[in-house]
Design a protein around this motif. Sequence first.
Motif, PDB file in Angstrom:
ATOM      1  N   ARG A 145       0.925  -1.135  -0.264  1.00  0.00           N
ATOM      2  CA  ARG A 145      -0.098   0.508   0.015  1.00  0.00           C
ATOM      3  C   ARG A 145       1.142   1.544   0.199  1.00  0.00           C
ATOM      4  NH1 ARG A 145      -4.263   0.628   4.725  1.00  0.00           N
ATOM      5  NH2 ARG A 145      -4.773  -1.330   3.553  1.00  0.00           N
ATOM      6  N   ASP A 146       1.635   1.116   1.110  1.00  0.00           N
ATOM      7  CA  ASP A 146       3.039   2.303   0.734  1.00  0.00           C
ATOM      8  C   ASP A 146       3.486   2.578  -0.709  1.00  0.00           C
ATOM      9  OD1 ASP A 146       2.320   2.959   3.696  1.00  0.00           O
ATOM     10  OD2 ASP A 146       3.926   1.948   4.407  1.00  0.00           O
ATOM     11  N   LEU A 147       4.084   1.692  -0.658  1.00  0.00           N
ATOM     12  CA  LEU A 147       4.862   1.507  -2.325  1.00  0.00           C
ATOM     13  C   LEU A 147       4.458   2.281  -3.502  1.00  0.00           C
ATOM     14  CD1 LEU A 147       7.485  -1.683  -2.293  1.00  0.00           C
ATOM     15  CD2 LEU A 147       7.940   0.510  -1.909  1.00  0.00           C
ATOM     16  N   ALA A 148       3.025   1.758  -3.235  1.00  0.00           N
ATOM     17  CA  ALA A 148       1.711   1.792  -4.702  1.00  0.00           C
ATOM     18  C   ALA A 148       1.393   3.762  -4.520  1.00  0.00           C
ATOM     19  CB  ALA A 148       0.575   1.455  -4.543  1.00  0.00           C
ATOM     20  N   ALA A 149       1.019   4.037  -3.558  1.00  0.00           N
ATOM     21  CA  ALA A 149       0.913   5.275  -2.912  1.00  0.00           C
ATOM     22  C   ALA A 149       2.242   5.850  -2.642  1.00  0.00           C
ATOM     23  CB  ALA A 149       0.687   5.961  -1.280  1.00  0.00           C
ATOM     24  N   ASP A 150       3.301   5.730  -2.323  1.00  0.00           N
ATOM     25  CA  ASP A 150       4.589   6.417  -2.927  1.00  0.00           C
ATOM     26  C   ASP A 150       5.022   6.707  -4.265  1.00  0.00           C
ATOM     27  OD1 ASP A 150       4.992   6.428  -0.058  1.00  0.00           O
ATOM     28  OD2 ASP A 150       6.483   5.358   0.313  1.00  0.00           O
ATOM     29  N   LEU A 151       4.822   6.052  -4.976  1.00  0.00           N
ATOM     30  CA  LEU A 151       5.199   5.744  -6.362  1.00  0.00           C
ATOM     31  C   LEU A 151       3.702   6.327  -6.891  1.00  0.00           C
ATOM     32  CD1 LEU A 151       7.283   2.382  -6.203  1.00  0.00           C
ATOM     33  CD2 LEU A 151       8.181   5.124  -6.517  1.00  0.00           C
ATOM     34  N   GLY A 152       2.604   6.192  -7.235  1.00  0.00           N
ATOM     35  CA  GLY A 152       1.323   6.927  -7.738  1.00  0.00           C
ATOM     36  C   GLY A 152       1.198   5.592  -8.401  1.00  0.00           C
ATOM     37  N   VAL A 153       1.267   4.318  -7.956  1.00  0.00           N
ATOM     38  CA  VAL A 153       0.618   2.538  -9.120  1.00  0.00           C
ATOM     39  C   VAL A 153       0.352   2.426  -8.246  1.00  0.00           C
ATOM     40  CG1 VAL A 153       3.271   2.919  -9.847  1.00  0.00           C
ATOM     41  CG2 VAL A 153       2.986   1.618  -8.020  1.00  0.00           C
ATOM     42  N   GLY A 154      -0.200   1.244  -9.523  1.00  0.00           N
ATOM     43  CA  GLY A 154      -1.930   0.843  -8.081  1.00  0.00           C
ATOM     44  C   GLY A 154      -0.936  -0.917  -7.776  1.00  0.00           C
ATOM     45  N   ARG A 155      -1.688  -1.425  -6.761  1.00  0.00           N
ATOM     46  CA  ARG A 155      -0.953  -2.532  -6.357  1.00  0.00           C
ATOM     47  C   ARG A 155      -0.426  -3.359  -6.695  1.00  0.00           C
ATOM     48  NH1 ARG A 155      -3.723  -2.812   0.181  1.00  0.00           N
ATOM     49  NH2 ARG A 155      -2.282  -4.581   0.158  1.00  0.00           N
ATOM     50  N   SER A 156      -1.023  -3.599  -7.926  1.00  0.00           N
ATOM     51  CA  SER A 156      -0.800  -4.564  -8.874  1.00  0.00           C
ATOM     52  C   SER A 156       0.431  -4.580  -9.481  1.00  0.00           C
ATOM     53  CB  SER A 156      -1.934  -4.915 -10.032  1.00  0.00           C
ATOM     54  OG  SER A 156      -1.876  -3.941 -10.837  1.00  0.00           O
ATOM     55  N   SER A 157       0.739  -3.810  -9.518  1.00  0.00           N
ATOM     56  CA  SER A 157       1.967  -2.641  -9.880  1.00  0.00           C
ATOM     57  C   SER A 157       2.937  -3.796  -9.185  1.00  0.00           C
ATOM     58  CB  SER A 157       2.029  -2.156 -10.668  1.00  0.00           C
ATOM     59  OG  SER A 157       1.139  -1.648 -11.617  1.00  0.00           O
ATOM     60  N   VAL A 158       2.729  -3.148  -8.230  1.00  0.00           N
ATOM     61  CA  VAL A 158       4.027  -3.118  -6.857  1.00  0.00           C
ATOM     62  C   VAL A 158       4.183  -4.797  -7.077  1.00  0.00           C
ATOM     63  CG1 VAL A 158       4.344  -3.081  -4.365  1.00  0.00           C
ATOM     64  CG2 VAL A 158       3.223  -1.158  -5.891  1.00  0.00           C
ATOM     65  N   ARG A 159       3.176  -5.288  -6.922  1.00  0.00           N
ATOM     66  CA  ARG A 159       3.720  -7.109  -7.046  1.00  0.00           C
ATOM     67  C   ARG A 159       4.241  -7.365  -7.647  1.00  0.00           C
ATOM     68  NH1 ARG A 159      -2.712  -6.629  -4.412  1.00  0.00           N
ATOM     69  NH2 ARG A 159      -3.620  -6.577  -6.165  1.00  0.00           N
ATOM     70  N   GLU A 160       3.954  -6.869  -9.359  1.00  0.00           N
ATOM     71  CA  GLU A 160       4.358  -7.522 -10.158  1.00  0.00           C
ATOM     72  C   GLU A 160       6.046  -7.637 -10.206  1.00  0.00           C
ATOM     73  OE1 GLU A 160       3.406  -6.435 -14.505  1.00  0.00           O
ATOM     74  OE2 GLU A 160       1.225  -6.252 -14.008  1.00  0.00           O
ATOM     75  N   ALA A 161       6.926  -6.475  -9.779  1.00  0.00           N
ATOM     76  CA  ALA A 161       8.095  -6.122  -9.382  1.00  0.00           C
ATOM     77  C   ALA A 161       8.652  -6.253  -8.176  1.00  0.00           C
ATOM     78  CB  ALA A 161       7.711  -4.189  -9.170  1.00  0.00           C
ATOM     79  N   LEU A 162       6.933  -6.665  -7.193  1.00  0.00           N
ATOM     80  CA  LEU A 162       7.892  -7.641  -6.019  1.00  0.00           C
ATOM     81  C   LEU A 162       8.632  -9.404  -6.480  1.00  0.00           C
ATOM     82  CD1 LEU A 162       5.958  -6.448  -3.366  1.00  0.00           C
ATOM     83  CD2 LEU A 162       8.249  -5.622  -3.647  1.00  0.00           C
ATOM     84  N   ARG A 163       6.985 -10.355  -7.232  1.00  0.00           N
ATOM     85  CA  ARG A 163       7.726 -11.410  -7.577  1.00  0.00           C
ATOM     86  C   ARG A 163       8.902 -11.138  -8.874  1.00  0.00           C
ATOM     87  NH1 ARG A 163       3.196 -14.225 -11.201  1.00  0.00           N
ATOM     88  NH2 ARG A 163       1.609 -13.019  -8.982  1.00  0.00           N
ATOM     89  N   VAL A 164       9.550 -10.142  -9.632  1.00  0.00           N
ATOM     90  CA  VAL A 164      10.546 -10.158 -10.234  1.00  0.00           C
ATOM     91  C   VAL A 164      11.157 -10.297  -9.566  1.00  0.00           C
ATOM     92  CG1 VAL A 164      11.237  -9.088 -12.218  1.00  0.00           C
ATOM     93  CG2 VAL A 164       9.461  -9.095 -12.470  1.00  0.00           C
TER      94      VAL A 164
END
Length: 241
Positions: free
Chosen positions: A36-55
Amino acid sequence: MPAGQPARAWRLVLEHIERDLLDGRLGPGDRLASERDLAADLGVGRSSVREALRVLEVMGLIRTATGSGPQSGAIVIATPSGGMSTLLRLQVAAQGFPLDDVVRTRLLLEDAVVADLARQPRPDLDAALRVLHAMDADALTPSEFLALDAQLHLALAEAGGNSVVAAMMAGLRTSIESYVQQGVTAITDWSAMTDVLRAEHRAIVTAISRGDADAARGLVHAHITGYYTAAGLTRPTPPVD
């Protein structure tokens, strides 16, 4: 992905965390901010955060755990080392390379990588096999799949033991991803394409495992040029002699 969000927003997250790792703001044992914090700080959706974390997890840089409490979330377990850190910084510059130059360079480098690996008595393919396994997941988006594809080729280069070749492949990673992502819209049946790519990857690894350098070289050449041609990005390239 929320409406209007850039298709490659997950790359912003990946690059943000990579910069923190490279600059020493994050290190082994540190916990990443919440989705949630990464999505808010970077202005992206949480799905994008999850994709990056998986990689990042497949790359072996973080470990993620579900649930709540001190052991949940994502924790850093490794950082890019040595010359690899320097070349990760060069990825931005590499994005401007002409496509034909990228393809020719990949063919030169990866021909040598798979041939050298096939000639080794016991090539260490564990990292490559982990990426192959991750690529079998049904829920992968095209962006996620192709990011793992680039990581697979890097894992093979690192397994070869030639630090210069591995560093060059690391430096080209973003450039390679950028171009292969461009071809996704030209592929009418993405599901069929992923089946082809998975089969080609496993055939390359199998040829390496059985010590067949000539087969591995031919397979990796057909794999690289086949995708670029199918995606309408480049003309077919003659096989390497």
